[in-house]
Motif scaffolding. Structure first.
Motif, mmCIF file in Angstrom:
data_model
loop_
_atom_site.group_PDB
_atom_site.id
_atom_site.type_symbol
_atom_site.label_atom_id
_atom_site.label_comp_id
_atom_site.label_asym_id
_atom_site.label_seq_id
_atom_site.Cartn_x
_atom_site.Cartn_y
_atom_site.Cartn_z
ATOM 1 N N ARG A 99 43.676 29.527 47.094
ATOM 2 C CA ARG A 99 42.569 29.824 46.202
ATOM 3 C C ARG A 99 43.062 29.901 44.759
ATOM 4 N N ILE A 100 42.237 29.388 43.853
ATOM 5 C CA ILE A 100 42.435 29.555 42.411
ATOM 6 C C ILE A 100 41.180 30.237 41.889
ATOM 7 N N THR A 101 41.354 31.342 41.183
ATOM 8 C CA THR A 101 40.214 32.171 40.820
ATOM 9 C C THR A 101 39.788 31.978 39.364
ATOM 10 N N GLY A 102 38.530 32.315 39.127
ATOM 11 C CA GLY A 102 38.027 32.310 37.762
ATOM 12 C C GLY A 102 38.729 33.329 36.894
ATOM 13 N N HIS A 103 39.255 34.392 37.513
ATOM 14 C CA HIS A 103 40.000 35.383 36.740
ATOM 15 C C HIS A 103 41.226 34.740 36.098
ATOM 16 N N SER A 147 43.518 45.750 32.621
ATOM 17 C CA SER A 147 42.546 46.640 31.995
ATOM 18 C C SER A 147 41.162 46.016 31.992
ATOM 19 N N ALA A 148 41.109 44.701 31.804
ATOM 20 C CA ALA A 148 39.824 44.006 31.716
ATOM 21 C C ALA A 148 39.119 43.938 33.060
ATOM 22 N N ARG A 149 39.848 44.060 34.147
ATOM 23 C CA ARG A 149 39.248 43.980 35.480
ATOM 24 C C ARG A 149 38.622 45.300 35.921
ATOM 25 N N VAL A 178 41.489 31.657 35.195
ATOM 26 C CA VAL A 178 40.993 30.815 34.102
ATOM 27 C C VAL A 178 40.687 31.656 32.877
ATOM 28 N N VAL A 179 39.953 32.748 33.087
ATOM 29 C CA VAL A 179 39.485 33.525 31.942
ATOM 30 C C VAL A 179 40.642 34.210 31.222
ATOM 31 N N VAL A 180 41.687 34.604 31.944
ATOM 32 C CA VAL A 180 42.849 35.209 31.293
ATOM 33 C C VAL A 180 43.539 34.189 30.394
ATOM 34 N N LEU A 181 43.781 32.998 30.916
ATOM 35 C CA LEU A 181 44.487 31.986 30.134
ATOM 36 C C LEU A 181 43.677 31.526 28.927
ATOM 37 N N GLN A 182 42.369 31.331 29.118
ATOM 38 C CA GLN A 182 41.578 30.858 27.985
ATOM 39 C C GLN A 182 41.422 31.956 26.941
ATOM 40 N N ALA A 183 41.310 33.221 27.385
ATOM 41 C CA ALA A 183 41.212 34.332 26.434
ATOM 42 C C ALA A 183 42.517 34.516 25.673
ATOM 43 N N LEU A 184 43.629 34.301 26.330
ATOM 44 C CA LEU A 184 44.924 34.386 25.654
ATOM 45 C C LEU A 184 45.019 33.322 24.561
ATOM 46 N N GLU A 185 44.581 32.100 24.863
ATOM 47 C CA GLU A 185 44.584 31.047 23.844
ATOM 48 C C GLU A 185 43.701 31.437 22.663
ATOM 49 N N GLN A 186 42.553 32.063 22.935
ATOM 50 C CA GLN A 186 41.680 32.529 21.860
ATOM 51 C C GLN A 186 42.379 33.594 21.017
ATOM 52 N N PHE A 187 43.016 34.533 21.679
ATOM 53 C CA PHE A 187 43.720 35.604 20.971
ATOM 54 C C PHE A 187 44.734 35.018 19.983
ATOM 55 N N VAL A 188 45.483 34.016 20.416
ATOM 56 C CA VAL A 188 46.484 33.395 19.544
ATOM 57 C C VAL A 188 45.805 32.697 18.368
ATOM 58 N N LEU A 189 44.684 32.024 18.617
ATOM 59 C CA LEU A 189 43.958 31.362 17.534
ATOM 60 C C LEU A 189 43.461 32.376 16.506
ATOM 61 N N TYR A 190 42.976 33.524 16.971
ATOM 62 C CA TYR A 190 42.410 34.518 16.059
ATOM 63 C C TYR A 190 43.477 35.268 15.266
ATOM 64 N N THR A 191 44.588 35.574 15.911
ATOM 65 C CA THR A 191 45.587 36.464 15.296
ATOM 66 C C THR A 191 46.844 35.749 14.818
ATOM 67 N N SER A 229 35.494 38.571 40.500
ATOM 68 C CA SER A 229 36.709 37.781 40.661
ATOM 69 C C SER A 229 36.813 37.165 42.054
ATOM 70 N N THR A 230 36.134 37.762 43.035
ATOM 71 C CA THR A 230 36.072 37.189 44.374
ATOM 72 C C THR A 230 34.621 36.856 44.692
ATOM 73 N N THR A 231 34.302 35.580 44.735
ATOM 74 C CA THR A 231 32.941 35.104 44.981
ATOM 75 C C THR A 231 32.745 34.814 46.468
ATOM 76 N N PRO A 232 31.505 34.590 46.919
ATOM 77 C CA PRO A 232 31.295 34.192 48.318
ATOM 78 C C PRO A 232 32.101 32.948 48.692
ATOM 79 N N PHE A 233 32.219 31.994 47.789
ATOM 80 C CA PHE A 233 33.020 30.785 48.029
ATOM 81 C C PHE A 233 34.481 31.137 48.276
ATOM 82 N N LEU A 234 35.050 31.980 47.434
ATOM 83 C CA LEU A 234 36.457 32.350 47.602
ATOM 84 C C LEU A 234 36.671 33.235 48.826
ATOM 85 N N ARG A 235 35.706 34.092 49.149
ATOM 86 C CA ARG A 235 35.828 34.907 50.373
ATOM 87 C C ARG A 235 35.831 34.016 51.602
#
Length: 277
Positions: free
Chosen positions: A240-244, A274-276, A246-259, A225-231
């Motif tokens: 800073r805007i982190t990939g974490h 929990s995922a971290r 991004v991945v939370v929001l996109q995974a949430l959208e997937q969850f809604v599509l699936y369920t 979640s913290t890369t050399p670039f972000l450090r």
């Protein structure tokens, strides 16, 4: 309470060249919190057509798609939703009674983050990368009104075509750390594996002089979640805007599509934490 796994359990999955733990932990934690008879498992493959055929044949409800499969999966599907068709990149497959449809929740997540962080569309940016995720990010920037940007990609064919398609400039190189070739930009965006766990873990996505001159550092790499670039950006006192994120929001959208269900903000925060771990 979540039911025990049995023959009625709905399976969701992911396909990635370098599978991680985030998706499995995030989705399975939400299933637990919401008492859903679902289970999620990460996979990789060397036979993408057979893997997609398995989704159809076994009734797997949904599949997250990561590098290097986001474009290669398209001919294997029955249709694309606008989020994927507009950028020719799929990160989510939804199975409706054997019909497989491609979506792109990365695009949705980037649009939400740009709005959440209040970034002025007049802000010039440098974006490094030209793959499937870069398509999602650059399309989201264009659709959010960003007009001043440069795409950096060594692959001239892919880089120039992507930049031209969305109305931005293209350059093949950044330059050396001490002598960057590019004019500094307020917004730097890394959409490459540089800094990701694995062989590129120690790589810096942008030279230090460009980081020192920017206002916002945005890295889509989620692991770590913290890369050399972000450090480096943190040490320079940059936003800073982190990939974490991004991945939370996109995974949430997937969850809604699936369920078809929307978890509460508290449940999403619990699953993300929990995922971290």
């Amino acid at each position: 309470m979540k039911p025990p796994i049995g023959r009625e359990t709905t399976l969701c999955m992911s396909l990635s060249g370098r599978p991680g733990h985030f998706g499995s932990r995030f989705h399975n934690r939400l299933y637990e919190l919401m008492g859903l008879d679902y289970v999620y498992k990460a996979f990789t493959t060397t036979d993408l057509p057979a893997a997609i055929g398995g989704i159809r044949a076994l009734g797997i409800r949904g599949c997250a798609v990561s590098m290097p499969f986001k474009e290669a999966v398209i001919p294997l599907l029955d249709g694309l939703e606008p989020s994927a068709a507009a950028i020719d990149s799929v990160n989510t497959v939804v199975n409706e009674a054997g019909r497989l449809t491609g979506h792109n929740t990365d695009y949705v997540a980037i649009r939400l983050l740009l709005r959440k962080h209040g970034i002025d569309p007049r802000t010039p940016f440098l974006l490094r990368g030209s793959g499937g995720m870069a398509k999602a990010v650059i399309a989201a920037l264009r659709d959010a009104g960003f007009t001043l940007g440069t795409l950096i990609a060594r692959n001239e064919g892919a880089g120039r075509a992507l930049a031209t398609r969305y109305g931005y400039d293209w350059r093949p190189e950044i330059g050396a750390a001490q002598a960057p070739l590019l004019i500094p930009a307020p917004l730097l965006i890394n959409v490459t594996p540089l800094g990701m766990e694995g062989p590129d873990a120690d790589a810096l996505a942008f030279p230090v002089p460009l980081i020192a001159a920017c206002d916002i550092a945005f890295d889509v790499v989620a692991l770590p979640s913290t890369t050399p670039f972000l450090r480096a950006a943190e040490q320079a006192g940059k936003r800073r805007i982190t990939g974490h994120e991004v991945v939370v929001l996109q995974a949430l959208e997937q969850f809604v599509l699936y369920t078809g269900l929307n978890p509460s903000p508290e449940q999403v925060d619990d699953a993300a934490a929990s995922a971290r771990t």
